[in-house]
Design a protein around this motif. Structure first.
Motif, PDB file in Angstrom:
ATOM      1  N   ALA A 111      -5.124   5.822  10.271  1.00  0.00           N
ATOM      2  CA  ALA A 111      -5.005   6.561   9.067  1.00  0.00           C
ATOM      3  C   ALA A 111      -3.873   7.448   8.574  1.00  0.00           C
ATOM      4  N   ARG A 169      -1.318   5.069   6.967  1.00  0.00           N
ATOM      5  CA  ARG A 169      -1.574   4.599   5.785  1.00  0.00           C
ATOM      6  C   ARG A 169      -1.231   5.846   4.684  1.00  0.00           C
ATOM      7  N   GLU A 170      -1.781   6.923   5.100  1.00  0.00           N
ATOM      8  CA  GLU A 170      -1.691   8.181   4.360  1.00  0.00           C
ATOM      9  C   GLU A 170      -0.294   8.434   3.932  1.00  0.00           C
ATOM     10  N   ASN A 171       0.452   8.431   4.805  1.00  0.00           N
ATOM     11  CA  ASN A 171       2.108   8.946   4.827  1.00  0.00           C
ATOM     12  C   ASN A 171       3.002   7.340   4.626  1.00  0.00           C
ATOM     13  N   ASP A 172       2.552   6.476   3.967  1.00  0.00           N
ATOM     14  CA  ASP A 172       3.089   5.263   3.581  1.00  0.00           C
ATOM     15  C   ASP A 172       4.015   4.862   4.741  1.00  0.00           C
TER      16      ASP A 172
END
Length: 321
Positions: free
Chosen positions: A248, A251-254
């Motif tokens: 997560a 994904r949240e921080n690219d």
């Protein structure tokens, strides 16, 4: 299976025999491989790939077994395992030790032992491509276990989305362990066999040393140092929860796409280098511009090694007609 199209069709439908066949073709650098990848690669990118590395005797195989069982049996996930084994000195094939140790897993968990074939870094040259095939076949998680021959098995990071380093209380001087290249790629550290003396101390020391490193700036992941007793299943649920947290975070921080782009760059470079080496070392039957031809000239003293290497490089730079 008569052709690449049939293999891909069956692989995408979840056929384990087609998947095994495709991995074998990749390992043997079959001429079918480019066709297979051109047809199936658009179906990749969904699986989360986790590398498990560490020194010999740390319990990596037992840990992978426990993680796969928890993912499949209790969390309903589809799992694939690539276990890189040492090569047989006679056949070059995998010794299959990991597959034997994981024999109690559910039949739906796909396990593939791969021979290291002398590759450095703890994984085989074709490990990444095997993971691509597992990904296309519909696996949610792919676990990659390194061969376990030393502390420099850092190449696993170039084939996976997350790297887990497994240590034990008996690993010796933890400072030396942390100096090793393999700790530099860690996204999580596990102290396995945590029921043994010295485990608490090692966990604290590793955590403290890891977090003395300077903040790199930008999104920051605090590397967890967790204790497990893999053969009893102790700590496995917590490990998987933290793995999900890390997924997560990426994904949240690219950062997941960034990692995958870097890994693809390494993969493409590796494929080009392999193709060049194969082409140059092949015998064209005339002893002309190949390395073999230059070896003959240098051997007979018609040329020298430096002139030969310069000529070969010039030939590579020459535009194709």
């Amino acid at each position: 299976m008569k052709n690449a199209e049939e293999i891909v069709r069956r692989l995408l439908a979840g056929d384990k025999m087609a998947l095994a066949r495709a991995i074998s073709l990749v390992e043997n650098h079959s001429e079918w491989v480019p066709d297979i990848f051109s047809q199936m690669y658009g179906h990749t990118g969904k699986a989360f790939r986790i590398g498990i590395t560490g020194p010999p005797g740390a319990g990596k195989s037992t840990l992978v077994n426990a993680l796969a069982a928890e993912l499949h049996d209790n969390r309903g996930c589809s799992v694939g395992i690539v276990a890189v084994d040492p090569s047989s000195p006679y056949t070059g094939g995998a010794l299959l030790g990991d597959r034997v140790r994981m024999s109690d897993l559910h039949p739906d968990v796909f396990i593939r032992s791969m021979s290291s074939r002398g590759a450095l870094g703890g994984i085989a040259e074709t490990t990444s491509s095997a993971c691509d095939l597992l990904d296309a076949s519909g696996r949610d998680f792919i676990l990659v276990e390194t061969v376990g021959v030393g502390q420099n098995e850092v190449e696993v990071a170039s084939a996976t989305d997350m790297t887990v380093v497994v240590l034990t209380p008996e690993a010796g001087d933890f400072v030396q362990t942390l100096k090793a290249g393999l700790i530099e790629v860690a996204d999580m550290v596990l102290i396995n066999k945590f029921d043994r003396p010295g485990a608490d101390r090692m966990q604290a020391d590793v955590f403290e040393t890891l977090h003395l490193r300077p903040d790199p700036g930008g999104p920051f992941w605090s590397i967890p140092v967790l204790g497990t007793v893999a053969h009893l299943g102790t700590g496995i649920e917590d490990v998987l929860d933290r793995m999900n947290d890390f997924s997560a975070f990426l994904r949240e921080n690219d950062l997941l796409d960034e990692r995958r782009r870097k890994n693809l760059e390494r993969k493409i470079r590796g494929l080009v280098e392999f193709a060049l080496k194969t082409s140059l070392w092949s015998d064209d039957g005339q002893g002309g511009g190949t390395i073999q031809g230059w070896v003959s000239r240098v051997f007979t003293r018609e040329s020298d090694p430096y002139s030969a290497s310069s000529a070969i490089l010039a030939q590579l730079r020459r535009p194709s007609p």
